[in-house]
Write a protein that holds these residues in place. Structure first.
Motif, PDB file in Angstrom:
ATOM      1  N   GLU A   1     -74.843  83.796 -36.605  1.00 20.53           N
ATOM      2  CA  GLU A   1     -74.051  82.806 -35.867  1.00 20.53           C
ATOM      3  C   GLU A   1     -74.228  81.410 -36.458  1.00 20.53           C
TER       4      GLU A   1
ATOM      5  N   TYR B   1     -67.758  83.248 -35.275  1.00 21.40           N
ATOM      6  CA  TYR B   1     -68.662  83.206 -34.112  1.00 21.40           C
ATOM      7  C   TYR B   1     -68.250  82.066 -33.178  1.00 21.40           C
ATOM      8  N   LYS B   2     -67.854  80.930 -33.793  1.00 21.51           N
ATOM      9  CA  LYS B   2     -67.429  79.779 -32.985  1.00 21.51           C
ATOM     10  C   LYS B   2     -66.224  80.169 -32.127  1.00 21.51           C
TER      11      LYS B   2
ATOM     12  N   ASP C   1     -72.124  81.516 -39.957  1.00 25.48           N
ATOM     13  CA  ASP C   1     -70.714  81.552 -39.548  1.00 25.48           C
ATOM     14  C   ASP C   1     -69.745  81.040 -40.623  1.00 25.48           C
TER      15      ASP C   1
END
Ligand code: ADP
Length: 401
Positions: A339, A347-348, A342
């Motif tokens: 994460e 993930y965001k 990323d």
């Protein structure tokens, strides 16, 4: 497929399921229905070979006639190529032998039924790998047909099933004893469904595997390499593509011929019709595994870089290859690290709720328990990880066992 024009009614029909092959002319098993008598001619299904019964034994006693009950030993006048799970039946009242049929399924699994996933089908003593090739509909409370893409626990539906090998059976309405089966999870063995067979389906009979004059070994020999499939699995951003790219470069610099099948790239073409639901992920991996098999057959060292989150599909992929050809590589990077990295901002987006079915969040990742290679990326750079795979390949080449 072989089918009798006229099916026996249940009362008249005799079905014996082989549990054990004792010798070339003797088997043990269960009489599911009907009766067997010494002197009777029986047919083996699948197969069709016939033999005359010369002896019947149950619980140590010799019988002239056997009824369903205890384990039965049957001896024949001639050799019979019997196998576990095949049926013996009167020559004039043979069951059907087919590798596809339509069935009514009652789903018991905690996980939903996924078309395309491999399950183990059990029918009497027969165990065979099967998948649901088509979920035709879900059945409502009054058996009304409702469009569906999956079945949840306690739901029933109509499905087409495709089996790896032919089995012998009767439609449930003709003979319940040989018209029922169960499905089991291919990894845990847990029972996930019960089923009733409705009728056999015919495979396209004009499609045959075309033998080619040049084979895999010859193609590989031209390239002076051993074809392999190096199957990278891990979370998004774990480093699969980065490691796969390094590995491909390193193999090329050794004058070898690899080909990298990358998850994102395949989704632009071959698999562009697939999304990220569990069912689509299963189909995604099935197509990739079949593509890798073709490439391996072409003599290439195939590197695949796909999350491939489910154990069952990774096992399905492995099962397509000869022992030693398929190398499972677990790119083990903690979810928090993925994460933070990323690289594609996925993930965001998943955190913001813009992407659903994201592995590690609302879609599971089943980590390999015994991968051939375990890469702990907290300890290894991408370059070192690629070297680790190369070293494994070198070891295999030295000691193929
Ligand atoms: P995936 O293909 O698994 O989605 P990518 O290879 O696209 O992952 O992205 C992984 C990111 O992590 C890259 O930006 C890569 O440079 C970085 N990275 C950092 N350390 C490592 C490592 N040890 N192994 C692999 N990638 C790493």
């Amino acid at each position: 497929m072989t089918a009798d024009a006229a099916h026996p009614n249940q009362a008249a029909c005799t079905r014996f399921s082989i549990a054990r092959v004792v010798t070339n002319n003797c088997v043990e098993g269960d009489l599911l229905c009907g009766s067997l008598v010494v002197g009777a001619e029986v047919s083996l299904v699948p197969g069709g070979r016939q033999a005359r019964i010369t002896a019947l034994q149950a619980a140590g006693a010799t019988l002239s006639r056997a009824e369903p009950g205890s384990l039965l030993r049957v001896t024949f006048s001639t050799e019979l190529p019997a196998s576990v799970g095949a049926l013996l039946a009167p020559a004039q009242q043979r069951p059907i032998a087919a590798d596809q049929f339509q069935a009514e399924l009652h789903w018991l699994g905690i996980l939903p039924l996924l078309p395309g996933r491999n399950y183990v089908l059990q029918a009497a003593h027969r165990r065979v790998i099967a998948h649901i090739s088509k979920l035709k509909c879900r059945l409502g409370i009054e058996s009304e047909q409702i469009a569906a893409t999956h079945l949840l626990q306690t739901e029933s539906g109509l499905c087409n099933l495709a089996l790896r090998q032919e089995i012998a059976f009767d439609p449930y309405t003709v003979n319940p004893a040989t018209g029922v089966f169960t499905l089991h999870d291919s990894t845990s063995g847990e029972r996930v469904a019960t089923g009733k067979i409705l009728h056999a389906l015919r495979r396209a009979s004009n499609v045959h595997w075309q033998a080619t004059a040049v084979d895999k070994a010859r193609r590989a020999a031209i390239k002076q390499q051993t074809p392999r499939v190096i199957w990278l699995t891990g979370l998004s951003a774990s480093g699969k593509s980065t490691i796969a790219n390094r590995l491909e470069q390193k193999l090329v610099s050794r004058s070898l011929h690899p080909y990298l099948l990358d998850g994102d790239n395949v989704r632009h073409g071959l698999n562009r019709d697939l999304g990220f639901t569990d069912a689509d992920r299963v189909e995604n991996i099935r197509r990739v595994a079949e593509t890798a098999k073709l490439m391996l057959d072409a003599g290439l060292i195939v590197i695949t870089s796909f999350i491939s989150p489910f154990k069952a599909e990774r096992e399905m992929a492995r099962a397509l290859f000869e022992p030693g050809e398929f190398i499972e590589v677990y790119v083990d990077t903690h979810l928090d690290v993925c994460e933070q990295r990323d690289p594609k901002g996925l993930y965001k987006k998943a955190r913001a709720g813009e992407i659903s079915n994201f592995t590690g969040f609302d879609s599971p990742y089943e980590a390999p328990e015994a991968p051939d290679i375990h890469l702990d990326t907290s300890q290894l750079s991408a370059d070192q990880a690629a070297d680790r795979i190369l070293a494994y390949l070198d070891d295999l080449a030295r000691d193929p066992a």
